[in-house]
Design an enzyme around this catalytic site. Structure first.
Site, PDB file in Angstrom:
ATOM      1  N   ARG A  50      21.343 -96.344 -11.588  1.00 26.46           N
ATOM      2  CA  ARG A  50      20.871 -96.052 -12.966  1.00 26.46           C
ATOM      3  C   ARG A  50      19.756 -94.968 -12.885  1.00 26.46           C
ATOM      4  O   ARG A  50      18.679 -94.770 -13.502  1.00 26.46           O
ATOM      5  CB  ARG A  50      19.616 -96.970 -13.192  1.00 26.46           C
ATOM      6  N   SER A 110      18.772-102.630 -21.362  1.00 24.64           N
ATOM      7  CA  SER A 110      17.982-103.719 -20.263  1.00 24.64           C
ATOM      8  C   SER A 110      16.704-102.468 -19.875  1.00 24.64           C
ATOM      9  O   SER A 110      16.752-101.001 -20.024  1.00 24.64           O
ATOM     10  CB  SER A 110      19.361-103.260 -18.734  1.00 24.64           C
ATOM     11  N   GLU A 166      13.445 -98.352 -17.253  1.00 19.60           N
ATOM     12  CA  GLU A 166      14.782 -98.338 -16.652  1.00 19.60           C
ATOM     13  C   GLU A 166      14.950 -97.044 -17.716  1.00 19.60           C
ATOM     14  O   GLU A 166      15.725 -95.526 -18.005  1.00 19.60           O
ATOM     15  CB  GLU A 166      16.008 -99.033 -17.440  1.00 19.60           C
TER      16      GLU A 166
HETATM   17  N1  EPU Z   1      18.807-114.027 -16.265  1.00 18.76           N
HETATM   18  C1  EPU Z   1      18.605-115.174 -16.620  1.00 18.76           C
HETATM   19  N2  EPU Z   1      17.709-115.076 -17.644  1.00 18.76           N
HETATM   20  C2  EPU Z   1      18.626-114.523 -18.689  1.00 18.76           C
HETATM   21  C3  EPU Z   1      19.438-112.825 -18.660  1.00 18.76           C
HETATM   22  C4  EPU Z   1      19.997-113.158 -17.320  1.00 18.76           C
HETATM   23  O1  EPU Z   1      17.652-115.765 -15.849  1.00 18.76           O
HETATM   24  O2  EPU Z   1      17.648-114.057 -19.796  1.00 18.76           O
HETATM   25  C5  EPU Z   1      19.759-114.234 -14.750  1.00 18.76           C
HETATM   26  C6  EPU Z   1      21.237-114.835 -14.446  1.00 18.76           C
HETATM   27  O3  EPU Z   1      20.608-115.486 -13.271  1.00 18.76           O
HETATM   28  C7  EPU Z   1      22.330-113.640 -14.993  1.00 18.76           C
HETATM   29  C8  EPU Z   1      21.949-112.929 -13.877  1.00 18.76           C
HETATM   30  O4  EPU Z   1      19.910-112.790 -14.823  1.00 18.76           O
HETATM   31  O5  EPU Z   1      23.339-114.385 -13.740  1.00 18.76           O
HETATM   32  C9  EPU Z   1      22.011-111.373 -14.050  1.00 18.76           C
HETATM   33  O6  EPU Z   1      21.965-111.019 -15.070  1.00 18.76           O
HETATM   34  P1  EPU Z   1      23.208-110.208 -16.094  1.00 18.76           P
HETATM   35  O7  EPU Z   1      24.433-110.163 -15.729  1.00 18.76           O
HETATM   36  O8  EPU Z   1      22.935-109.923 -17.865  1.00 18.76           O
HETATM   37  O9  EPU Z   1      23.156-108.686 -16.068  1.00 18.76           O
HETATM   38  P2  EPU Z   1      21.722-107.867 -15.568  1.00 18.76           P
HETATM   39  O10 EPU Z   1      21.634-107.936 -14.155  1.00 18.76           O
HETATM   40  O11 EPU Z   1      20.253-108.460 -16.021  1.00 18.76           O
HETATM   41  C10 EPU Z   1      22.332-105.750 -15.176  1.00 18.76           C
HETATM   42  C11 EPU Z   1      22.499-103.542 -15.893  1.00 18.76           C
HETATM   43  C12 EPU Z   1      23.146-104.464 -17.494  1.00 18.76           C
HETATM   44  C13 EPU Z   1      24.921-104.517 -17.620  1.00 18.76           C
HETATM   45  C14 EPU Z   1      25.047-106.145 -16.868  1.00 18.76           C
HETATM   46  C15 EPU Z   1      26.087-106.147 -16.407  1.00 18.76           C
HETATM   47  C16 EPU Z   1      20.835-102.956 -14.740  1.00 18.76           C
HETATM   48  C17 EPU Z   1      19.363-102.616 -15.402  1.00 18.76           C
HETATM   49  N3  EPU Z   1      21.135-103.668 -16.092  1.00 18.76           N
HETATM   50  O12 EPU Z   1      21.819-106.590 -16.169  1.00 18.76           O
HETATM   51  O13 EPU Z   1      22.784-103.170 -17.857  1.00 18.76           O
HETATM   52  O14 EPU Z   1      25.416-104.913 -19.048  1.00 18.76           O
HETATM   53  O15 EPU Z   1      23.480-106.079 -15.218  1.00 18.76           O
HETATM   54  O16 EPU Z   1      26.896-105.308 -15.642  1.00 18.76           O
HETATM   55  O17 EPU Z   1      21.228-103.005 -14.172  1.00 18.76           O
HETATM   56  C18 EPU Z   1      21.897-101.694 -19.290  1.00 18.76           C
HETATM   57  O18 EPU Z   1      21.672-101.246 -17.612  1.00 18.76           O
HETATM   58  O19 EPU Z   1      21.355-101.390 -20.354  1.00 18.76           O
HETATM   59  C19 EPU Z   1      22.706-103.189 -19.391  1.00 18.76           C
HETATM   60  C20 EPU Z   1      22.441-103.714 -20.018  1.00 18.76           C
END
Ligand code: EPU
Length: 336
Positions: free
Chosen positions: A161, A235, A331
């Site tokens: 990012r 995010s 971010e």
């Molecule tokens: N989780 C929670 N609570 C929640 C949501 C998620 O505990 O409310 C935990 C779960 O364990 C889940 C883990 O967080 O398995 C990861 O969640 P998710 O798969 O949604 O991915 P993320 O790491 O939260 C990142 C990117 C997103 C991207 C997704 C999928 C960043 C800052 N964010 O989110 O990107 O869509 O992975 O690859 O790296 C963005 O940058 O705006 C964005 C949406």
């Protein structure tokens, strides 16, 4: 050519957080020549310039002084496996266009809001794929000198990012075109847990880029609040990266903590999990709230101001710091 410069423009419909910020002056530009004309117009009047694409990764801290230049340039050219896209094209439209043309590489990046020109700034990424993996070059105009710059993938200094456009070139260039190298042959990238689950139900030889794109769209719709319905910029914080020792220690202290090992042996923690475990879903400051749907997303419940959003972000950061001793990094790009 005459620019249509408007004054005192409310930006609520031009940023996906729907912040009711005002621009002192604003112009929509649909060619590189208009971009240059707008820059000259601003320079003659000593107005500062702010560049705005889809406003889907931007948070305005206050009303904007000077000229906001909104990029509306269009055009997508496909030459064999190369794609040259104008900064003002919708990112998701580009993804769909390339898939229809039989090219793969962007399917995991389906449904990311915003315009093409913003994609390299934060090196957009989702479901195991980052833009950095397909960028050949980024064309830009230097705001001070009006020179055209062509940055190679390496020049862009892509990170998680992150890129040179968030650092040394922040507010100093206007991205005009992004050149990508895609593939006629399809190599599915299905390592992300949600995609692995889906793959387990398919016969691998039949999987297509179009299918992966549809599955990613489905996952995003279920997991993330839709900015067309509720104001948000995706995010709001990056996932913190820590070394293996720190990861082991944290995991001991907080069983249930989720993270992914990186190629360099470090660990990327789930910031969503940290925030969620503090019970912060739904937590509000004014009309800004932590989304009930995904803890990493801050939403505008209707009348949130920039102050509400930034105060909420600070409170989330403080709580994560005092519980986990981790600094969450914001971010999206904050325009001061
Ligand atoms: N989780 C929670 N609570 C929640 C949501 C998620 O505990 O409310 C935990 C779960 O364990 C889940 C883990 O967080 O398995 C990861 O969640 P998710 O798969 O949604 O991915 P993320 O790491 O939260 C990142 C990117 C997103 C991207 C997704 C999928 C960043 C800052 N964010 O989110 O990107 O869509 O992975 O690859 O790296 C963005 O940058 O705006 C964005 C949406």
């Amino acid at each position: 050519m005459t620019l249509n410069i408007q004054s005192q423009v409310l930006l609520a419909t031009r940023n996906t957080l729907r912040l009711p910020t005002r621009a002192e002056y604003l112009v929509d530009v649909d060619s590189d020549a208009e971009i240059l004309e707008a820059l000259r117009y601003a320079r003659q009047r000593r107005w500062p310039v702010t560049v705005l694409g889809g406003g889907s990764n931007t948070v305005f801290a206050q009303d904007l002084v000077g000229l906001v230049i909104c990029i509306r340039t269009r055009g997508i050219e496909l030459i064999d496996e190369r794609v040259i896209a104008a900064a003002g094209e919708s990112w998701d439209h580009l993804v769909r266009h390339t898939i229809e043309a039989g090219l793969s590489g962007l399917e995991n990046l389906t449904l990311i809001p915003g315009l093409v020109g913003a994609a390299p700034i934060q090196n957009i990424g989702a479901y195991g794929v980052e833009l950095a993996g397909v960028v050949e070059a980024v064309h830009a105009i230097d705001i001070a000198t009006e020179e055209t710059l062509v940055l190679s993938n390496l020049d862009c200094q892509f990170g998680y990012r992150d890129s040179i456009f968030k650092r040394a070139l922040h507010q100093r260039v206007i991205i005009t075109q992004v050149c990508l190298r895609l593939n006629h042959s399809f190599v599915p990238q299905l390592d992300y847990l949600d995609l692995q689950r889906w793959r387990a139900l398919q016969s691998p030889e039949n999987v297509t880029a179009k299918q992966v794109s549809a599955v990613v769209a489905d996952i995003r719709r279920k997991k993330l609040p839709d900015p067309a319905i509720v104001g948000n910029v995706g995010s709001f914080f990056k996932n913190p990266q820590i070394d293996a020792d720190a990861w082991r220690q944290l995991q001991q202290d907080f069983p249930g903590l989720t993270g992914r090992e990186q190629v360099d042996g470090s660990w990327k923690l789930s910031a969503a999990w940290l925030i969620d475990s503090l019970g912060l879903k739904g937590f509000k400051v004014g009309d800004a709230a932590v989304s009930d749907q995904h803890a990493l997303v801050l939403i505008n419940k209707g009348k949130a101001t920039s102050q509400d959003v930034l105060a909420l972000a600070r409170q989330v950061q403080q709580q994560v710091m005092s519980r986990f001793n981790l600094q969450l990094e914001i971010e999206p790009v904050i325009i001061p």
